[in-house]
Design a protein around this motif. Structure first.
Motif, PDB file in Angstrom:
ATOM      1  N   GLU A  25      21.348  -4.691 -13.325  1.00 54.21           N
ATOM      2  CA  GLU A  25      20.388  -4.111 -14.268  1.00 54.21           C
ATOM      3  C   GLU A  25      20.879  -4.074 -15.716  1.00 54.21           C
ATOM      4  O   GLU A  25      20.110  -4.375 -16.633  1.00 54.21           O
ATOM      5  N   PRO A  26      22.153  -3.748 -15.974  1.00 59.56           N
ATOM      6  CA  PRO A  26      22.599  -3.700 -17.377  1.00 59.56           C
ATOM      7  C   PRO A  26      22.550  -5.050 -18.111  1.00 59.56           C
ATOM      8  O   PRO A  26      22.444  -5.082 -19.335  1.00 59.56           O
ATOM      9  N   ILE A  27      22.588  -6.148 -17.373  1.00 60.90           N
ATOM     10  CA  ILE A  27      22.607  -7.447 -18.050  1.00 60.90           C
ATOM     11  C   ILE A  27      21.279  -8.197 -17.969  1.00 60.90           C
ATOM     12  O   ILE A  27      21.134  -9.266 -18.543  1.00 60.90           O
ATOM     13  N   ILE A  28      20.321  -7.634 -17.261  1.00 58.20           N
ATOM     14  CA  ILE A  28      19.011  -8.274 -17.117  1.00 58.20           C
ATOM     15  C   ILE A  28      18.114  -7.835 -18.275  1.00 58.20           C
ATOM     16  O   ILE A  28      18.034  -6.650 -18.586  1.00 58.20           O
ATOM     17  N   PRO A  29      17.425  -8.784 -18.924  1.00 57.40           N
ATOM     18  CA  PRO A  29      16.483  -8.400 -19.991  1.00 57.40           C
ATOM     19  C   PRO A  29      15.369  -7.494 -19.439  1.00 57.40           C
ATOM     20  O   PRO A  29      14.991  -7.596 -18.269  1.00 57.40           O
ATOM     21  N   ASP A  30      14.859  -6.607 -20.281  1.00 59.07           N
ATOM     22  CA  ASP A  30      13.848  -5.635 -19.854  1.00 59.07           C
ATOM     23  C   ASP A  30      12.616  -6.250 -19.184  1.00 59.07           C
ATOM     24  O   ASP A  30      12.176  -5.732 -18.155  1.00 59.07           O
ATOM     25  N   PRO A  31      12.029  -7.310 -19.730  1.00 55.11           N
ATOM     26  CA  PRO A  31      10.840  -7.865 -19.052  1.00 55.11           C
ATOM     27  C   PRO A  31      11.151  -8.336 -17.623  1.00 55.11           C
ATOM     28  O   PRO A  31      10.358  -8.118 -16.702  1.00 55.11           O
ATOM     29  N   VAL A  32      12.304  -8.933 -17.432  1.00 53.96           N
ATOM     30  CA  VAL A  32      12.695  -9.392 -16.099  1.00 53.96           C
ATOM     31  C   VAL A  32      12.961  -8.186 -15.194  1.00 53.96           C
ATOM     32  O   VAL A  32      12.571  -8.163 -14.022  1.00 53.96           O
ATOM     33  N   ASP A  33      13.603  -7.163 -15.746  1.00 56.35           N
ATOM     34  CA  ASP A  33      13.878  -5.948 -14.988  1.00 56.35           C
ATOM     35  C   ASP A  33      12.577  -5.292 -14.521  1.00 56.35           C
ATOM     36  O   ASP A  33      12.478  -4.822 -13.379  1.00 56.35           O
ATOM     37  N   ASN A  34      11.577  -5.267 -15.389  1.00 59.57           N
ATOM     38  CA  ASN A  34      10.280  -4.681 -15.019  1.00 59.57           C
ATOM     39  C   ASN A  34       9.627  -5.459 -13.880  1.00 59.57           C
ATOM     40  O   ASN A  34       9.032  -4.861 -12.969  1.00 59.57           O
ATOM     41  N   ILE A  35       9.731  -6.763 -13.917  1.00 61.26           N
ATOM     42  CA  ILE A  35       9.163  -7.594 -12.853  1.00 61.26           C
ATOM     43  C   ILE A  35       9.881  -7.325 -11.532  1.00 61.26           C
ATOM     44  O   ILE A  35       9.251  -7.162 -10.488  1.00 61.26           O
ATOM     45  N   ILE A  36      11.204  -7.261 -11.585  1.00 59.90           N
ATOM     46  CA  ILE A  36      11.982  -6.994 -10.364  1.00 59.90           C
ATOM     47  C   ILE A  36      11.632  -5.628  -9.796  1.00 59.90           C
ATOM     48  O   ILE A  36      11.449  -5.477  -8.583  1.00 59.90           O
ATOM     49  N   ASP A  37      11.519  -4.612 -10.657  1.00 60.47           N
ATOM     50  CA  ASP A  37      11.127  -3.270 -10.201  1.00 60.47           C
ATOM     51  C   ASP A  37       9.766  -3.306  -9.513  1.00 60.47           C
ATOM     52  O   ASP A  37       9.589  -2.693  -8.452  1.00 60.47           O
ATOM     53  N   THR A  38       8.819  -4.010 -10.107  1.00 66.50           N
ATOM     54  CA  THR A  38       7.478  -4.099  -9.531  1.00 66.50           C
ATOM     55  C   THR A  38       7.499  -4.792  -8.174  1.00 66.50           C
ATOM     56  O   THR A  38       6.878  -4.328  -7.221  1.00 66.50           O
ATOM     57  N   VAL A  39       8.235  -5.881  -8.085  1.00 71.80           N
ATOM     58  CA  VAL A  39       8.326  -6.616  -6.815  1.00 71.80           C
ATOM     59  C   VAL A  39       8.957  -5.738  -5.740  1.00 71.80           C
ATOM     60  O   VAL A  39       8.482  -5.695  -4.594  1.00 71.80           O
ATOM     61  N   LEU A  40      10.019  -5.008  -6.082  1.00 71.84           N
ATOM     62  CA  LEU A  40      10.657  -4.123  -5.109  1.00 71.84           C
ATOM     63  C   LEU A  40       9.699  -3.026  -4.644  1.00 71.84           C
ATOM     64  O   LEU A  40       9.616  -2.723  -3.445  1.00 71.84           O
ATOM     65  N   LYS A  41       8.962  -2.424  -5.568  1.00 77.40           N
ATOM     66  CA  LYS A  41       8.019  -1.359  -5.194  1.00 77.40           C
ATOM     67  C   LYS A  41       6.898  -1.883  -4.298  1.00 77.40           C
ATOM     68  O   LYS A  41       6.542  -1.248  -3.308  1.00 77.40           O
ATOM     69  N   VAL A  42       6.354  -3.040  -4.643  1.00 78.25           N
ATOM     70  CA  VAL A  42       5.279  -3.623  -3.833  1.00 78.25           C
ATOM     71  C   VAL A  42       5.801  -3.996  -2.446  1.00 78.25           C
ATOM     72  O   VAL A  42       5.134  -3.750  -1.428  1.00 78.25           O
ATOM     73  N   THR A  43       7.004  -4.535  -2.393  1.00 81.48           N
ATOM     74  CA  THR A  43       7.596  -4.903  -1.110  1.00 81.48           C
ATOM     75  C   THR A  43       7.823  -3.673  -0.246  1.00 81.48           C
ATOM     76  O   THR A  43       7.508  -3.673   0.949  1.00 81.48           O
ATOM     77  N   GLN A  44       8.375  -2.622  -0.844  1.00 80.53           N
ATOM     78  CA  GLN A  44       8.598  -1.386  -0.090  1.00 80.53           C
ATOM     79  C   GLN A  44       7.289  -0.806   0.427  1.00 80.53           C
ATOM     80  O   GLN A  44       7.201  -0.360   1.574  1.00 80.53           O
ATOM     81  N   THR A  45       6.265  -0.828  -0.388  1.00 85.54           N
ATOM     82  CA  THR A  45       4.956  -0.317   0.021  1.00 85.54           C
ATOM     83  C   THR A  45       4.392  -1.141   1.176  1.00 85.54           C
ATOM     84  O   THR A  45       3.871  -0.588   2.153  1.00 85.54           O
ATOM     85  N   GLY A  46       4.518  -2.451   1.076  1.00 89.20           N
ATOM     86  CA  GLY A  46       4.023  -3.327   2.143  1.00 89.20           C
ATOM     87  C   GLY A  46       4.747  -3.116   3.450  1.00 89.20           C
ATOM     88  O   GLY A  46       4.129  -3.035   4.521  1.00 89.20           O
ATOM     89  N   VAL A  47       6.061  -2.997   3.395  1.00 90.74           N
ATOM     90  CA  VAL A  47       6.845  -2.774   4.617  1.00 90.74           C
ATOM     91  C   VAL A  47       6.521  -1.409   5.216  1.00 90.74           C
ATOM     92  O   VAL A  47       6.345  -1.278   6.430  1.00 90.74           O
ATOM     93  N   HIS A  48       6.394  -0.408   4.363  1.00 94.98           N
ATOM     94  CA  HIS A  48       6.054   0.939   4.854  1.00 94.98           C
ATOM     95  C   HIS A  48       4.676   0.936   5.522  1.00 94.98           C
ATOM     96  O   HIS A  48       4.505   1.505   6.607  1.00 94.98           O
TER      97      HIS A  48
END
Length: 70
Positions: A25-48
């Protein structure tokens, strides 16, 4: 049995992805970090949601109805 193992593996993969993301996270640019956060949240929601559907499909119709009305 297979589906339960699949859910456990999926949870482990998500946990690993979150750990890698935390380290990078400290070396990833903010726009990329936001995309990764969104993908992780959607994935967690789908698995749940898939796990909930699987668990409810294992219940008898009467027990499912009883739990739905509580």
């Amino acid at each position: 049995m297979f589906k339960r193992l699949l859910f456990d593996c999926t949870d482990a993969i998500i946990d690993t992805d979150e750990s890698v993301h935390t380290v990078l996270e400290p070396i990833i640019p903010d726009p990329v970090d936001n995309i990764i956060d969104t993908v992780l949240k959607v994935t967690q929601t789908g698995v749940h949601s898939a796990r909930q559907l699987y668990n409810s499909s294992q219940l008898s119709p009467d027990l499912r109805r009883e739990q739905a009305t509580q």
